[in-house]
Design a protein around this motif. Structure first.
Motif, short mmCIF file in Angstrom:
data_model
loop_
_atom_site.label_atom_id
_atom_site.label_comp_id
_atom_site.label_asym_id
_atom_site.label_seq_id
_atom_site.Cartn_x
_atom_site.Cartn_y
_atom_site.Cartn_z
N SER A 338 79.28 -57.62 -51.19
CA SER A 338 80.10 -57.78 -49.98
C SER A 338 80.60 -56.45 -49.44
CB SER A 338 81.29 -58.70 -50.25
OG SER A 338 82.11 -58.17 -51.27
N SER A 339 80.12 -55.35 -50.03
CA SER A 339 80.53 -54.02 -49.58
C SER A 339 79.46 -53.02 -50.01
CB SER A 339 81.90 -53.65 -50.17
OG SER A 339 81.82 -53.60 -51.58
N GLY A 340 79.66 -51.78 -49.59
CA GLY A 340 78.75 -50.73 -50.01
C GLY A 340 77.42 -50.72 -49.27
N PHE A 341 77.36 -51.32 -48.09
CA PHE A 341 76.11 -51.39 -47.35
C PHE A 341 75.76 -50.03 -46.74
CE2 PHE A 341 77.90 -55.75 -47.04
CZ PHE A 341 76.93 -56.39 -47.81
N SER A 342 74.50 -49.66 -46.85
CA SER A 342 74.04 -48.40 -46.29
C SER A 342 73.33 -48.57 -44.96
CB SER A 342 73.09 -47.69 -47.28
OG SER A 342 71.93 -48.48 -47.51
N ARG A 343 72.99 -49.79 -44.61
CA ARG A 343 72.31 -50.09 -43.36
C ARG A 343 72.96 -51.32 -42.71
NH1 ARG A 343 70.81 -45.76 -44.19
NH2 ARG A 343 68.71 -44.86 -44.05
N PRO A 344 72.84 -51.47 -41.40
CA PRO A 344 73.45 -52.61 -40.71
C PRO A 344 72.90 -53.94 -41.21
CG PRO A 344 72.78 -50.91 -39.14
CD PRO A 344 72.18 -50.52 -40.45
N ILE A 345 73.76 -54.94 -41.26
CA ILE A 345 73.34 -56.28 -41.63
C ILE A 345 74.11 -57.30 -40.81
CG2 ILE A 345 74.95 -56.35 -43.61
CD1 ILE A 345 72.83 -58.24 -44.95
N MET A 346 73.41 -58.31 -40.33
CA MET A 346 74.03 -59.44 -39.64
C MET A 346 74.19 -60.57 -40.64
SD MET A 346 72.72 -61.77 -36.42
CE MET A 346 72.09 -63.15 -37.41
#
Length: 404
Positions: A338-346
């Motif tokens: 639920s965190s730590g994303f390196s690229r966009p996500i929908m």
């Protein structure tokens, strides 16, 4: 990610290959022997394991047994192409499985109609909801209407589409039911292999995930930017019918488990069938053993029919939590970032959705959006299921276009 659980019985294939050598590429064994694969005329045409297992399981490693390298490929007949496709390639490729060994997996690459842009067709990897462990349960054979529609929509949006069958040749069990990270790594390997099958593709790619496949898409948004090989450019992902809370259903499985839908029981049985039998069988009732055995042989519709009125509590005589090692493995493998994303996500959640825990999903989507500026949370203020589907498809199409 080191795939969990670690004890899926391996096929007699090459010696373990620790680590995922994604940057170092090897010579492709594209001319290898293939056997016929079932195809879905006018529908999704992902491959059934068509690389000859006997030719690919020797103990001495051969050239090409590197994650993301191609073992074999061949064109898809025009009569077997999905609607919206101009051409297609079936291919088998090497990927590191949940047991940390190299295995063959299979996929199909479909290209849209019309002239490709100067940089090549942008690529979308479709992380579909899995429909079983057996080789006949991939999109090649299952003819799932939702898969056909999604793939054709993506093709009409001018994307080249990669559809994996997930299952690994000759291996009992399949990681998509027990390990989002392993499935995500397999998708990266499929995209890498496809770029060698069709070098004119764009280096830019994204993922579309649905159901348990959405778990892999979420994982990709967190890790793919660092795990992909040089030459690929992961742009982001969309995730629908989020598997929020599925980890709690599986890890909380006990003789006291509450009733859930038949579809959820089916997924849980498949998950149990993916775990090493020595770990899971001591926990099962006789009914549970019978269903787990059946899950290794049949696809989701047949398994759901066999399950009938069986509830989660009927599957086990001891709680999963009674095996601390198994509990830890499942918690790690099925955790939804639920965190730590390196690229966009929908992250998308409809207000009417029989396949998810809507309140829990809405909370997850909100939490993820607050934790990361890479997250676009999408909800649809309608109680009409068809209208919600229409709005979700439109939001997904718009989000993908902005990624490229």
């Amino acid at each position: 990610m080191t795939a969990q659980p670690r004890h899926i019985p391996p096929a007699a294939d090459p010696a373990p290959h620790r680590g995922r050598p994604r940057v170092s590429r090897t010579v492709k064994a594209v001319g290898a022997t293939v056997v016929s694969a079932g195809l879905v005329a006018g529908g999704v045409t992902a491959t059934q394991a068509f690389a000859e297992p006997e030719q690919s399981t020797q103990q001495t490693p051969r050239g090409g047994q590197t994650a993301g390298s191609v073992f074999a490929n061949r064109p898809v007949a025009d009569t077997d192409l999905a609607a919206g496709a101009s051409s297609g390639q079936q291919f088998s490729y090497w990927t590191q499985g949940s047991d940390d060994r190299m295995h063959l997996s299979t996929a199909v690459l479909l290209e849209p109609q019309g002239a490709a842009p100067s940089g090549g067709w942008p690529v979308v990897a479709y992380a579909h909801a899995p429909a079983g462990l057996a080789s006949q349960c991939g999109p090649t054979q299952s003819k799932l209407t939702a898969d056909v529609a999604t793939v054709s929509d993506l093709l009409r949006g001018d994307y080249a589409v990669i559809v994996p069958d997930y299952s690994m040749v000759g291996v009992a069990g399949s990681p998509q039911y027990v390990d989002y990270g392993s499935t995500a790594d397999g998708l990266v390997d499929a995209v890498s292999a496809a770029s060698d099958v069709e070098p004119s593709l764009s280096s830019k790619w994204a993922a579309v995930g649905e159901g348990l496949g959405a778990g892999a898409a979420v994982q990709l948004a967190q890790s793919a930017a660092s795990s992909q090989p040089s030459g690929l450019d992961f742009r982001g992902a969309t995730a629908t019918t989020l598997p929020v809370g599925y980890d709690e259903v599986v890890t909380g499985l006990s003789p006291r488990s509450a009733k859930v839908s038949a579809g959820t029981v089916t997924e849980v049985v498949y998950t149990l069938a993916s775990v090493d039998s020595e770990q899971v069988e001591p926990l099962l009732t006789q009914r549970g053993r019978n269903l787990v055995q059946k899950a290794r042989q049949v696809c989701a519709p047949a398994l759901t029919k066999a399950i009938g009125g069986t509830n989660l509590a009927d599957l086990v005589r001891k709680a999963v939590s009674s095996d601390s090692a198994l509990l830890a493995e499942l918690r790690k493998a099925l955790a939804l970032p639920s965190s730590g994303f390196s690229r966009p996500i929908m992250l998308s959640q409809k207000l009417v959705d029989d396949e998810t825990d809507v309140p829990a999903s809405l909370q997850y989507v909100t939490t993820a959006q607050l934790a990361s500026n890479k997250v676009a949370a999408k909800t649809y203020l309608t109680g009409d299921a068809r209208d919600a589907d229409r709005q979700e498809k439109a939001a997904q199409a718009d989000f993908l276009k902005k990624l490229f």
